[in-house]
Motif scaffolding. Sequence first.
Motif, short mmCIF file in Angstrom:
data_model
loop_
_atom_site.label_atom_id
_atom_site.label_comp_id
_atom_site.label_asym_id
_atom_site.label_seq_id
_atom_site.Cartn_x
_atom_site.Cartn_y
_atom_site.Cartn_z
N PRO A 94 0.82 -1.21 0.00
CA PRO A 94 0.00 0.00 0.00
C PRO A 94 0.86 1.26 0.00
O PRO A 94 1.99 1.27 0.50
N ASP A 95 0.31 2.31 -0.54
CA ASP A 95 1.00 3.60 -0.59
C ASP A 95 0.78 4.31 0.76
O ASP A 95 -0.15 5.10 0.91
N LEU A 96 1.66 3.99 1.72
CA LEU A 96 1.53 4.54 3.06
C LEU A 96 2.82 5.23 3.46
O LEU A 96 3.91 4.81 3.06
N PRO A 97 2.75 6.28 4.26
CA PRO A 97 3.98 6.86 4.81
C PRO A 97 4.77 5.80 5.58
O PRO A 97 4.21 5.07 6.41
N GLY A 98 6.06 5.67 5.28
CA GLY A 98 6.91 4.73 5.98
C GLY A 98 6.93 3.33 5.43
O GLY A 98 7.61 2.46 5.97
N ILE A 99 6.21 3.08 4.33
CA ILE A 99 6.10 1.71 3.82
C ILE A 99 7.44 1.16 3.37
O ILE A 99 7.67 -0.06 3.37
N VAL A 139 -4.72 0.53 8.48
CA VAL A 139 -3.39 1.11 8.72
C VAL A 139 -3.27 2.44 7.99
O VAL A 139 -3.63 2.56 6.81
N THR A 140 -2.76 3.45 8.70
CA THR A 140 -2.61 4.79 8.12
C THR A 140 -1.16 5.17 7.86
O THR A 140 -0.88 5.97 6.97
N ARG A 141 -0.22 4.62 8.66
CA ARG A 141 1.18 4.93 8.44
C ARG A 141 2.05 3.96 9.23
O ARG A 141 1.58 3.33 10.18
N ILE A 142 3.30 3.86 8.81
CA ILE A 142 4.30 3.10 9.55
C ILE A 142 5.29 4.11 10.11
O ILE A 142 5.92 4.86 9.36
N ARG A 143 5.39 4.15 11.42
CA ARG A 143 6.26 5.12 12.07
C ARG A 143 7.69 4.59 12.15
O ARG A 143 7.92 3.39 12.24
N THR A 144 8.63 5.52 12.13
CA THR A 144 10.04 5.15 12.16
C THR A 144 10.76 5.91 13.26
O THR A 144 10.31 6.96 13.72
N ARG A 200 14.34 3.31 10.98
CA ARG A 200 13.83 1.96 11.15
C ARG A 200 12.39 2.00 11.65
O ARG A 200 11.98 2.92 12.35
N VAL A 201 11.64 0.96 11.32
CA VAL A 201 10.26 0.89 11.77
C VAL A 201 10.21 0.85 13.29
O VAL A 201 11.03 0.20 13.95
N SER A 202 9.25 1.58 13.86
CA SER A 202 9.08 1.60 15.32
C SER A 202 7.65 1.30 15.74
O SER A 202 7.42 0.87 16.87
N VAL A 229 7.93 -5.45 10.63
CA VAL A 229 6.61 -5.44 10.00
C VAL A 229 6.65 -6.38 8.80
O VAL A 229 7.59 -6.35 7.99
N VAL A 230 5.63 -7.23 8.69
CA VAL A 230 5.50 -8.13 7.53
C VAL A 230 4.20 -7.79 6.82
O VAL A 230 3.14 -7.67 7.46
N LEU A 231 4.28 -7.63 5.52
CA LEU A 231 3.10 -7.35 4.71
C LEU A 231 2.43 -8.66 4.30
O LEU A 231 3.04 -9.49 3.64
N GLY A 232 1.19 -8.82 4.72
CA GLY A 232 0.44 -10.02 4.36
C GLY A 232 -0.85 -9.66 3.65
O GLY A 232 -1.92 -10.19 3.97
N LEU A 233 -0.75 -8.76 2.70
CA LEU A 233 -1.92 -8.20 2.02
C LEU A 233 -2.22 -8.90 0.70
O LEU A 233 -3.00 -8.39 -0.11
N GLY A 234 -1.61 -10.06 0.49
CA GLY A 234 -1.84 -10.76 -0.76
C GLY A 234 -0.93 -10.26 -1.86
O GLY A 234 0.01 -9.50 -1.63
N VAL A 235 -1.22 -10.70 -3.08
CA VAL A 235 -0.37 -10.37 -4.22
C VAL A 235 -1.22 -9.88 -5.38
O VAL A 235 -2.44 -10.05 -5.40
N ARG A 236 -0.54 -9.28 -6.33
CA ARG A 236 -1.18 -8.89 -7.60
C ARG A 236 -0.33 -9.44 -8.73
O ARG A 236 0.87 -9.69 -8.57
#
Length: 460
Positions: free
Chosen positions: A126-131, A221-226, A231-233, A247-254
């Motif tokens: 996803p297009d999120l801050p901190g992704i 989810v709105t953002r990933i803080r660092t 680093r992710v926090s 953080v692990v992304l488990g949002l499926g695939v395209r």
Amino acid sequence: MPAKQRLLVIGGDAAGMSAASQARRLRSEDELEITAFERGHFSSYSACGIPYWVGGEVTDRRDLVARTPQEHRHRGIDLRMRTEVTAIDLDRQCVRTRDLDAPDLDERWHGFDQLVIATGAVPRRPDLPGIDAEGVHGVQDLDDGSALLDALDKERPRRAVVIGAGYIGVEMAEALRHRGLDVTVLEAAPEPMSTLDPDMGRLVRAAMNGMGIRTVTGARVTRIRTDDDGRVSAVATQDAEYPADLVVLGLGVRPRTELARAAGLPLGASGGLLTDFAMRVRGHDNIWAGGDCVEVHDLVSGRERYVPLGTHANKQGQIIGTNVGGGYAVFPGVVGTAVSKVCELEIARTGLLEAQARELGLRFVAVTVESTSRAGYYPGAAPLTVKMLAERRTGRLLGVQIVGREGAAKRVDIAAVALTAGMTVEQMTALDLGYAPPFSPVWDPVLVAARKAVAAVARG
């Protein structure tokens, strides 16, 4: 003597190398020259096994590799690793490649008579801050698995957040829990496993929470803080914030079809390539496609769907190779069967969900039964829940979902066969299934559900 044909394969995993290997079995090197391009470091590997490698059940990465590049080359396939295809020119019948380990070299063009596109899929990001922060991992190939294991070994994270509670999400949650991490799963939907109806997904959520995996639903989810080092926090949602070292992304695939799109090849609603039953790209006699980059025909709904599974990829590759090699084979379609597990809980589905049946305008009945995996008096009997959908007027089986402990998941194969055969629930009640107390009650839970569905259909 006819001229030697040139087969190019884009993608060195299940579909691509199954196609290449089958074509080689049918055509000698004097008849067919086969060149395959793979952008990664590994060929013919099991992506489905990555969560179990991360979790420690599989201890050696080599166990996930069915055939190495050297083995493919020994069998007469020129497999070129770390080589990315950057363009397909249909008019000139050639592809352009670049060497990822030597980026200063000029790109090269390679001609073909037959082309197989097996570019697979990419994790949804996803297009999120901190992704793109350090510590955020997608899990799609062995390179991703290696990077995640390196992070676990070197950084010793204590808290993990998994974003998404589909198959990948719940399997990775289990893997990280096995590693001793404190795991939180965030899912935007009302229940985990959107491949199940919400009432069945609720069973999965309760079981995950009971196993020590914190599962938060309705969490967008709105953002990933660092931290100051980038680093992710933490992971923030619209309502709360969850500390995270990993953080692990488990949002499926395209489907990875950018090359195909740029070349003007036909794509479906999901972005997957459209093929005929022989796996030939529609409108192109010498272009083939298979695996996670294609859409497939759904035998229950009659529509095209995106169902990225290794079972389909291997079958489709075999079919492509047979057809390229001069034989004849078809891939008739799928019924949408999939199984998974999270710790001791087994999860299975096949056919349609309620929402899908409604979208198709079908009138249906839905029944749910609770039973046990073995005869109730036999040691180890475990509870399981079966949900079954049937068409209201005809009694045609439409779908089955099963959630339970040992012995639950593979029972869905009964329903998968019945769906493929177009059986009614009444016909299913007469199936001659195996019985002994260590394996099943005298009435198998799937047949109990079928009997209940017959009664529901009869009531109209």
